[in-house]
Design an enzyme around this catalytic site. Structure first.
Site, PDB file in Angstrom:
ATOM      1  N   HIS A 154      -7.621  -5.502   9.208  1.00 35.84           N
ATOM      2  CA  HIS A 154      -7.144  -5.322   7.994  1.00 35.84           C
ATOM      3  C   HIS A 154      -6.184  -5.836   7.366  1.00 35.84           C
ATOM      4  O   HIS A 154      -5.078  -6.148   8.247  1.00 35.84           O
ATOM      5  CB  HIS A 154      -7.237  -3.638   7.697  1.00 35.84           C
ATOM      6  CG  HIS A 154      -6.065  -3.093   8.399  1.00 35.84           C
ATOM      7  ND1 HIS A 154      -6.360  -1.537   8.766  1.00 35.84           N
ATOM      8  CD2 HIS A 154      -4.735  -3.190   8.518  1.00 35.84           C
ATOM      9  CE1 HIS A 154      -5.050  -1.198   9.287  1.00 35.84           C
ATOM     10  NE2 HIS A 154      -4.157  -2.041   8.911  1.00 35.84           N
ATOM     11  N   ASN A 156      -8.000  -3.800  13.532  1.00 27.58           N
ATOM     12  CA  ASN A 156      -9.525  -4.196  13.089  1.00 27.58           C
ATOM     13  C   ASN A 156      -9.689  -5.264  12.054  1.00 27.58           C
ATOM     14  O   ASN A 156     -10.596  -5.410  11.355  1.00 27.58           O
ATOM     15  CB  ASN A 156      -9.962  -2.737  12.466  1.00 27.58           C
ATOM     16  CG  ASN A 156      -9.348  -2.089  11.187  1.00 27.58           C
ATOM     17  OD1 ASN A 156      -8.246  -3.122  10.730  1.00 27.58           O
ATOM     18  ND2 ASN A 156      -9.787  -1.303  10.810  1.00 27.58           N
ATOM     19  N   ASP A 177       0.952  -1.216   0.036  1.00 32.00           N
ATOM     20  CA  ASP A 177       0.134  -0.067   0.067  1.00 32.00           C
ATOM     21  C   ASP A 177       0.856   1.538   0.267  1.00 32.00           C
ATOM     22  O   ASP A 177       2.095   1.287   0.270  1.00 32.00           O
ATOM     23  CB  ASP A 177      -0.841   0.052   1.225  1.00 32.00           C
ATOM     24  CG  ASP A 177      -0.355  -0.638   2.587  1.00 32.00           C
ATOM     25  OD1 ASP A 177       0.861  -0.492   2.731  1.00 32.00           O
ATOM     26  OD2 ASP A 177      -1.343  -1.139   3.330  1.00 32.00           O
TER      27      ASP A 177
HETATM   28  C1  F6R Z   1       1.060  -1.611   5.796  1.00 32.02           C
HETATM   29  C2  F6R Z   1      -0.025  -2.458   5.840  1.00 32.02           C
HETATM   30  C3  F6R Z   1      -0.675  -2.699   7.178  1.00 32.02           C
HETATM   31  C4  F6R Z   1       0.176  -3.079   8.265  1.00 32.02           C
HETATM   32  C5  F6R Z   1      -0.899  -3.160   9.689  1.00 32.02           C
HETATM   33  C6  F6R Z   1      -0.068  -3.603  10.806  1.00 32.02           C
HETATM   34  O1  F6R Z   1       1.832  -1.752   4.749  1.00 32.02           O
HETATM   35  O2  F6R Z   1      -0.228  -3.329   5.093  1.00 32.02           O
HETATM   36  O3  F6R Z   1      -1.931  -3.525   7.027  1.00 32.02           O
HETATM   37  O4  F6R Z   1       0.535  -4.124   8.266  1.00 32.02           O
HETATM   38  O5  F6R Z   1      -1.592  -1.985   9.779  1.00 32.02           O
HETATM   39  O6  F6R Z   1       0.777  -2.624  11.263  1.00 32.02           O
HETATM   40  P1  F6R Z   1       2.027  -2.652  12.151  1.00 32.02           P
HETATM   41  O7  F6R Z   1       2.976  -3.531  11.766  1.00 32.02           O
HETATM   42  O8  F6R Z   1       2.435  -1.035  12.283  1.00 32.02           O
HETATM   43  O9  F6R Z   1       1.069  -3.117  13.489  1.00 32.02           O
END
Ligand code: F6R
Length: 218
Positions: free
Chosen positions: A121, A119, A60
């Site tokens: 995602h 959440n 992303d």
């Molecule tokens: C970032 C991404 C997000 C993160 C997720 C967890 O490229 O795709 O889905 O993997 O928000 O983020 P952290 O590792 O900071 O807890």
């Protein structure tokens, strides 16, 4: 789910998987940003691997050209790419083309590494994203904007839109490795892996993938 001793072991075990993937002819990788992959990227840099034939697709990127050193491209350059022999032309971010949805993005991927949001995602496929979703522009939820505000001076500086790889292309990867760090991720991991498969929990789609490994540490 494999529970590892600590954050550095997480980086090391997943580096072994990446290192193996880099021995394939013209490997294709999907990579995440965020806090979780930092020990992985540090370990990969230490190993001094040959990335010259590898192509990477990031999961992303924010839609906001004012953020520069908070962009995910900048994060990846600083934490991984600039320390390797990757060719710039083999580094892709969603949103590099103006085609919506971008159906060619991230096809033929050998290994996709994912983090998971509080959440549920994956990438920026927020709750409610279609399991058939393609790579596209999305609005971030309030919860995600709040989570991401730790990287910005104030919450008002956090971009509200991003381009994300869709759930459909993520699922077309030959192998998926989900990494999670911290007790606050345990509940959502449990819901995603053992609960009902539902678009309200995007990561629950992974239950249908034949080659998923999950690595967790406290
Ligand atoms: C970032 C991404 C997000 C993160 C997720 C967890 O490229 O795709 O889905 O993997 O928000 O983020 P952290 O590792 O900071 O807890």
């Amino acid at each position: 789910m494999k529970v590892l001793k600590n954050y550095w072991e997480l980086g090391s075990v997943v580096s072994d998987i990446v290192e193996h993937t880099l021995t394939l002819p013209e490997p294709k990788l999907v990579l995440p940003t965020g806090s979780t992959p930092i020990s992985l990227y540090k370990e990969l840099v230490n190993r001094d691997l040959d990335w010259s034939t590898t192509t990477t697709f990031n999961l992303d990127e924010y839609v906001d050209n004012t953020i520069q050193d908070q962009s995910y491209r900048y994060f990846m350059m600083e934490n991984l790419f600039k320390h390797t022999n990757m060719y710039d032309d083999n580094i892709y971010f969603p949103g590099d083309t103006a085609v919506w949805p971008d159906l060619s993005y991230g096809t033929g991927v050998d290994l996709c590494i994912l983090g998971i949001g509080g959440n549920g995602h994956i990438a920026f496929n927020e709750p409610g994203s279609s399991f058939d979703s393609e790579t596209r522009m999305v609005d971030l939820t309030e919860e995600t904007i709040k989570d991401n505000s730790r990287f910005f001076p104030t919450i008002d500086d956090v971009p509200t839109q991003a381009v994300t790889m869709g759930l459909k292309p993520i699922m077309s990867s030959k192998k998926i490795v989900l990494i999670a760090n911290g007790k606050h991720k345990l509940n959502i991991l449990n819901v995603a892996m053992n609960g009902e498969q539902t678009e309200s929990v995007p990561a629950s789609i992974l239950q249908s993938h034949k080659n998923v490994e999950i690595y967790y540490c406290d």
